[in-house]
Motif scaffolding. Structure first.
Motif, PDB file in Angstrom:
ATOM      1  N   GLU A 102       0.823  -1.211   0.000  1.00  5.76           N
ATOM      2  CA  GLU A 102       0.000   0.000   0.000  1.00  5.76           C
ATOM      3  C   GLU A 102       0.857   1.262   0.000  1.00  5.76           C
ATOM      4  O   GLU A 102       0.457   2.292  -0.542  1.00  5.76           O
ATOM      5  N   LYS A 103       2.050   1.191   0.587  1.00  4.30           N
ATOM      6  CA  LYS A 103       2.953   2.344   0.600  1.00  4.30           C
ATOM      7  C   LYS A 103       3.418   2.717  -0.804  1.00  4.30           C
ATOM      8  O   LYS A 103       3.816   3.858  -1.050  1.00  4.30           O
ATOM      9  N   ILE A 104       3.405   1.745  -1.710  1.00  4.28           N
ATOM     10  CA  ILE A 104       3.881   2.014  -3.073  1.00  4.28           C
ATOM     11  C   ILE A 104       2.747   1.888  -4.095  1.00  4.28           C
ATOM     12  O   ILE A 104       2.978   1.614  -5.266  1.00  4.28           O
ATOM     13  N   GLY A 105       1.519   2.091  -3.608  1.00  3.14           N
ATOM     14  CA  GLY A 105       0.385   2.198  -4.517  1.00  3.14           C
ATOM     15  C   GLY A 105      -0.171   0.898  -5.047  1.00  3.14           C
ATOM     16  O   GLY A 105      -0.828   0.885  -6.094  1.00  3.14           O
ATOM     17  N   LEU A 106       0.067  -0.204  -4.350  1.00  2.00           N
ATOM     18  CA  LEU A 106      -0.500  -1.494  -4.746  1.00  2.00           C
ATOM     19  C   LEU A 106      -1.554  -1.909  -3.725  1.00  2.00           C
ATOM     20  O   LEU A 106      -1.261  -1.997  -2.531  1.00  2.00           O
TER      21      LEU A 106
END
Length: 231
Positions: A102-106
């Motif tokens: 989630e930190k890298i947009g997944l």
């Protein structure tokens, strides 16, 4: 634990791709191989990983586990993104994977997709997470941020720095990007166009966590004036 290469030579049809190359690497160190395309940088990573065999010289790797982030994503197509990451973890934890993703947009939905359902950038991020979470203490990084936008590169670089400084992971970085080299390296080896001859070594003692864009710009202006390599 350490990695040592001494006078390593590799040839293809008697053409020297790597010529008497030497380097040492200790836990927590990051060394960058910086040079033009075709000079042998990726070949050195393949030699260290055992994917290629040197014609002569010695390679000693006493690190417990070596991870390799290829230029291509190399995801297993019959596994979901989540499974691609978890399969290489010593103790898989789906909540940990989801939190980092989630930190890298997944999203969790993205992690349930198969590689053919992911965009190139998404697949690149999955491969990066797999490397970070596989438990390796030596990471071989071949152009890890190519094709990603600057904001995402900064996030991934910060995650990598945390792994290096908190867990002592050692890294060898291959890159054409001068700013990337300045951001992540403790030592930059500038290489000749062919044969992996070391033309210059740049040492950067500033802790990785204390570096910023101003630091990168200063290093690039001082050390890389007039030097540009392209993918």
């Amino acid at each position: 634990m350490m990695l040592s290469l001494k006078n390593v030579r590799f040839e293809i049809l008697r053409d020297p791709i790597v010529r008497d190359f030497s380097m040492d690497l200790q836990p927590g160190e990051v060394k960058t191989l910086f040079g033009p395309s075709g000079c042998g940088k990726t070949t050195v990573l393949r030699l260290i990983s055992g994917l290629e065999t040197p014609k002569s010289g010695e390679i000693h790797n006493t690190f417990r586990k070596t991870g390799f982030l290829f230029q291509e994503n190399r995801l297993l197509e019959n596994l979901t993104a989540m499974q691609n990451i978890a399969i290489f973890m010593d103790n898989p934890n789906e909540n940990e994977i989801i939190a980092l993703a989630e930190k890298i947009g997944l999203s969790s939905g993205d992690l349930n997709k198969y590689p053919t359902e992911l965009s190139g950038g998404m697949a690149k991020r999955v491969a990066f997470l797999r490397l970070l979470l596989c438990g390796c203490d030596l990471a071989l990084l071949d152009e890890p941020f190519v094709g990603l936008d600057r904001d995402l590169r900064d996030i991934l670089a910060a995650m990598l720095v945390e792994k290096i400084e908190q867990q002592g992971m050692a890294c060898i970085l291959v890159t054409h990007d001068r700013f990337e080299a300045a951001r992540l390296s403790r030592e930059i080896m500038q290489l000749s166009p062919k044969g992996m001859d070391v033309q210059n070594v740049i040492t950067l003692p500033t802790p990785l966590s204390e570096r910023n864009s101003a630091f990168e710009e200063t290093v690039v202006a001082r050390e890389f004036q007039g030097i540009h390599y392209y993918e």
